[in-house]
Enzyme design. Sequence first.
Site, PDB file in Angstrom:
ATOM      1  N   ARG A 241      -0.132  -9.234  13.327  1.00  0.00           N
ATOM      2  CA  ARG A 241      -0.742  -8.249  12.412  1.00  0.00           C
ATOM      3  C   ARG A 241      -1.663  -8.920  11.405  1.00  0.00           C
ATOM      4  NH1 ARG A 241       4.491  -5.661  10.285  1.00  0.00           N
ATOM      5  NH2 ARG A 241       3.219  -4.267   9.023  1.00  0.00           N
TER       6      ARG A 241
ATOM      7  N   ARG B 211      11.750  -2.360  10.764  1.00  0.00           N
ATOM      8  CA  ARG B 211      10.708  -1.925  11.707  1.00  0.00           C
ATOM      9  C   ARG B 211      10.512  -2.968  12.806  1.00  0.00           C
ATOM     10  NH1 ARG B 211       5.627   0.102   8.059  1.00  0.00           N
ATOM     11  NH2 ARG B 211       4.515  -1.164   9.593  1.00  0.00           N
TER      12      ARG B 211
ATOM     13  N   ARG C  47      -9.497   0.797   9.522  1.00  0.00           N
ATOM     14  CA  ARG C  47      -9.051  -0.575   9.762  1.00  0.00           C
ATOM     15  C   ARG C  47     -10.085  -1.355  10.567  1.00  0.00           C
ATOM     16  NH1 ARG C  47      -3.206   0.324   9.312  1.00  0.00           N
ATOM     17  NH2 ARG C  47      -2.144  -1.659   9.408  1.00  0.00           N
TER      18      ARG C  47
ATOM     19  N   LYS D 298       0.840  -1.216   0.000  1.00  0.00           N
ATOM     20  CA  LYS D 298       0.000   0.000   0.000  1.00  0.00           C
ATOM     21  C   LYS D 298       0.867   1.256   0.000  1.00  0.00           C
ATOM     22  CE  LYS D 298      -2.011  -1.187   3.887  1.00  0.00           C
ATOM     23  NZ  LYS D 298      -1.317  -2.465   4.200  1.00  0.00           N
TER      24      LYS D 298
ATOM     25  N   ARG E 164      11.770  -6.106   4.286  1.00  0.00           N
ATOM     26  CA  ARG E 164      11.604  -4.650   4.162  1.00  0.00           C
ATOM     27  C   ARG E 164      12.655  -3.904   4.983  1.00  0.00           C
ATOM     28  NH1 ARG E 164       5.928  -1.968   5.325  1.00  0.00           N
ATOM     29  NH2 ARG E 164       6.109  -3.067   7.297  1.00  0.00           N
TER      30      ARG E 164
HETATM   31  P1  AP5 Z   1       4.887  -1.655   1.760  1.00  0.00           P
HETATM   32  O1  AP5 Z   1       4.535  -0.782   0.610  1.00  0.00           O
HETATM   33  O2  AP5 Z   1       5.687  -1.107   2.882  1.00  0.00           O
HETATM   34  O3  AP5 Z   1       3.573  -2.394   2.287  1.00  0.00           O
HETATM   35  P2  AP5 Z   1       2.351  -1.799   3.137  1.00  0.00           P
HETATM   36  O4  AP5 Z   1       1.120  -2.470   2.620  1.00  0.00           O
HETATM   37  O5  AP5 Z   1       2.376  -0.310   3.145  1.00  0.00           O
HETATM   38  O6  AP5 Z   1       2.726  -2.430   4.527  1.00  0.00           O
HETATM   39  P3  AP5 Z   1       2.723  -1.833   6.004  1.00  0.00           P
HETATM   40  O7  AP5 Z   1       3.394  -2.896   6.844  1.00  0.00           O
HETATM   41  O8  AP5 Z   1       3.299  -0.464   6.106  1.00  0.00           O
HETATM   42  O9  AP5 Z   1       1.223  -1.793   6.266  1.00  0.00           O
HETATM   43  P4  AP5 Z   1       0.525  -1.997   7.588  1.00  0.00           P
HETATM   44  O10 AP5 Z   1      -0.876  -1.807   7.144  1.00  0.00           O
HETATM   45  O11 AP5 Z   1       0.772  -3.236   8.351  1.00  0.00           O
HETATM   46  O12 AP5 Z   1       1.242  -0.956   8.516  1.00  0.00           O
HETATM   47  P5  AP5 Z   1       0.914   0.551   8.899  1.00  0.00           P
HETATM   48  O13 AP5 Z   1       2.141   1.313   8.775  1.00  0.00           O
HETATM   49  O14 AP5 Z   1      -0.328   1.016   8.195  1.00  0.00           O
HETATM   50  O15 AP5 Z   1       5.645  -2.952   1.138  1.00  0.00           O
HETATM   51  C1  AP5 Z   1       6.201  -3.938   1.992  1.00  0.00           C
HETATM   52  C2  AP5 Z   1       7.558  -4.411   1.413  1.00  0.00           C
HETATM   53  O16 AP5 Z   1       7.331  -5.056   0.157  1.00  0.00           O
HETATM   54  C3  AP5 Z   1       8.548  -3.272   1.128  1.00  0.00           C
HETATM   55  O17 AP5 Z   1       9.834  -3.724   1.444  1.00  0.00           O
HETATM   56  C4  AP5 Z   1       8.418  -3.008  -0.379  1.00  0.00           C
HETATM   57  O18 AP5 Z   1       9.638  -2.549  -0.940  1.00  0.00           O
HETATM   58  C5  AP5 Z   1       8.044  -4.397  -0.905  1.00  0.00           C
HETATM   59  N1  AP5 Z   1       7.101  -4.352  -2.026  1.00  0.00           N
HETATM   60  C6  AP5 Z   1       6.024  -3.540  -2.160  1.00  0.00           C
HETATM   61  N2  AP5 Z   1       5.367  -3.816  -3.297  1.00  0.00           N
HETATM   62  C7  AP5 Z   1       6.041  -4.842  -3.887  1.00  0.00           C
HETATM   63  C8  AP5 Z   1       5.855  -5.591  -5.090  1.00  0.00           C
HETATM   64  N3  AP5 Z   1       4.827  -5.338  -5.921  1.00  0.00           N
HETATM   65  N4  AP5 Z   1       6.731  -6.597  -5.378  1.00  0.00           N
HETATM   66  C9  AP5 Z   1       7.775  -6.858  -4.555  1.00  0.00           C
HETATM   67  N5  AP5 Z   1       8.013  -6.183  -3.404  1.00  0.00           N
HETATM   68  C10 AP5 Z   1       7.150  -5.195  -3.076  1.00  0.00           C
HETATM   69  O19 AP5 Z   1       0.483   0.384  10.421  1.00  0.00           O
HETATM   70  C11 AP5 Z   1       1.438   0.015  11.408  1.00  0.00           C
HETATM   71  C12 AP5 Z   1       0.745  -0.070  12.757  1.00  0.00           C
HETATM   72  O20 AP5 Z   1       0.170   1.225  13.110  1.00  0.00           O
HETATM   73  C13 AP5 Z   1      -0.450  -1.045  12.850  1.00  0.00           C
HETATM   74  O21 AP5 Z   1      -0.034  -2.377  13.083  1.00  0.00           O
HETATM   75  C14 AP5 Z   1      -1.225  -0.437  14.032  1.00  0.00           C
HETATM   76  O22 AP5 Z   1      -0.621  -0.772  15.256  1.00  0.00           O
HETATM   77  C15 AP5 Z   1      -1.069   1.064  13.812  1.00  0.00           C
HETATM   78  N6  AP5 Z   1      -2.142   1.600  12.968  1.00  0.00           N
HETATM   79  C16 AP5 Z   1      -2.015   2.147  11.722  1.00  0.00           C
HETATM   80  N7  AP5 Z   1      -3.216   2.523  11.246  1.00  0.00           N
HETATM   81  C17 AP5 Z   1      -4.132   2.212  12.206  1.00  0.00           C
HETATM   82  C18 AP5 Z   1      -5.545   2.332  12.291  1.00  0.00           C
HETATM   83  N8  AP5 Z   1      -6.267   2.845  11.270  1.00  0.00           N
HETATM   84  N9  AP5 Z   1      -6.160   1.908  13.425  1.00  0.00           N
HETATM   85  C19 AP5 Z   1      -5.459   1.406  14.452  1.00  0.00           C
HETATM   86  N10 AP5 Z   1      -4.111   1.231  14.428  1.00  0.00           N
HETATM   87  C20 AP5 Z   1      -3.451   1.642  13.316  1.00  0.00           C
END
Ligand code: AP5
Length: 209
Positions: free
Chosen positions: A166, A155, A88, A13, A122
């Site tokens: 997660r 991370r 979420r 994402k 990552r």
């Molecule tokens: P990346 O683009 O980083 O993936 P992502 O979907 O953004 O993953 P995140 O882990 O950041 O999402 P998340 O939803 O768990 O975490 P968030 O930060 O929102 O890609 C991942 C890897 O793959 C990278 O290394 C990239 O280079 C590689 N890649 C990407 N696309 C690729 C492809 N097509 N092919 C090959 N490789 C590829 O949330 C973190 C924490 O914050 C949560 O756990 C929670 O505790 C809190 N939080 C956030 N939002 C909320 C909410 N709304 N409510 C409550 N808690 C929340």
Amino acid sequence: MKLIFLGPPGAGKGTLAAKAVEMMKVPHISTGNIFRAAIAAQSPLGIKVKEILDSGRLVDDETTIGLVKERLAEEDTQQGYILDGFPRTIAQAEALAGFSVVDRVVNFDIPDTSVVERLGGRRTCRACGTNFHILFGKPKKEGICDHCGGELYTRDDDREEAIKKRLEVYREQTAPLIDYYRKKGILEDVDAKPAVETVVDNFKKCLEV
Ligand code: AP5
């Protein structure tokens, strides 16, 4: 256009959002990035949420909704935005409907095996938050961000136990949003498994941008 990026952790994402904001000229609002910035700054919010993020659980709805509501009241979001990682929970989606009208929801479709592979490899820039991957998106110089020269790190929530948690939390609390938005007729599925360039093409086709 006002968009939500929905999908499991590690679906890509944030990676796609970085490209989509350039194409669409709208701000990228990632609740995960907001929380990580607060943790880095050791602000009261950061101190409150650090342990929650490290363990892979969700921050409470009230705190999260309040942050997003405040951000979406800012001028730069009036013509469009990409909401990445919010909502979420059903409660967050219902609250959002009360303060903003979303045009489309992009659902990143990807199997768990790819999620584990992506998160395990990552590396994130401490300074600007850009993501790299040890296999699929290597930085030019190991351990250093191509964009700002910042230090790359793993991370805390990309450890095996936290990834497991997660995915469990995603299935229980976030996946029900797929049906929720499908019933509203605004959900688009994007195959997020191929390489980044193909995912970008899939995204462009489904949204005609
Ligand atoms: P990346 O683009 O980083 O993936 P992502 O979907 O953004 O993953 P995140 O882990 O950041 O999402 P998340 O939803 O768990 O975490 P968030 O930060 O929102 O890609 C991942 C890897 O793959 C990278 O290394 C990239 O280079 C590689 N890649 C990407 N696309 C690729 C492809 N097509 N092919 C090959 N490789 C590829 O949330 C973190 C924490 O914050 C949560 O756990 C929670 O505790 C809190 N939080 C956030 N939002 C909320 C909410 N709304 N409510 C409550 N808690 C929340």
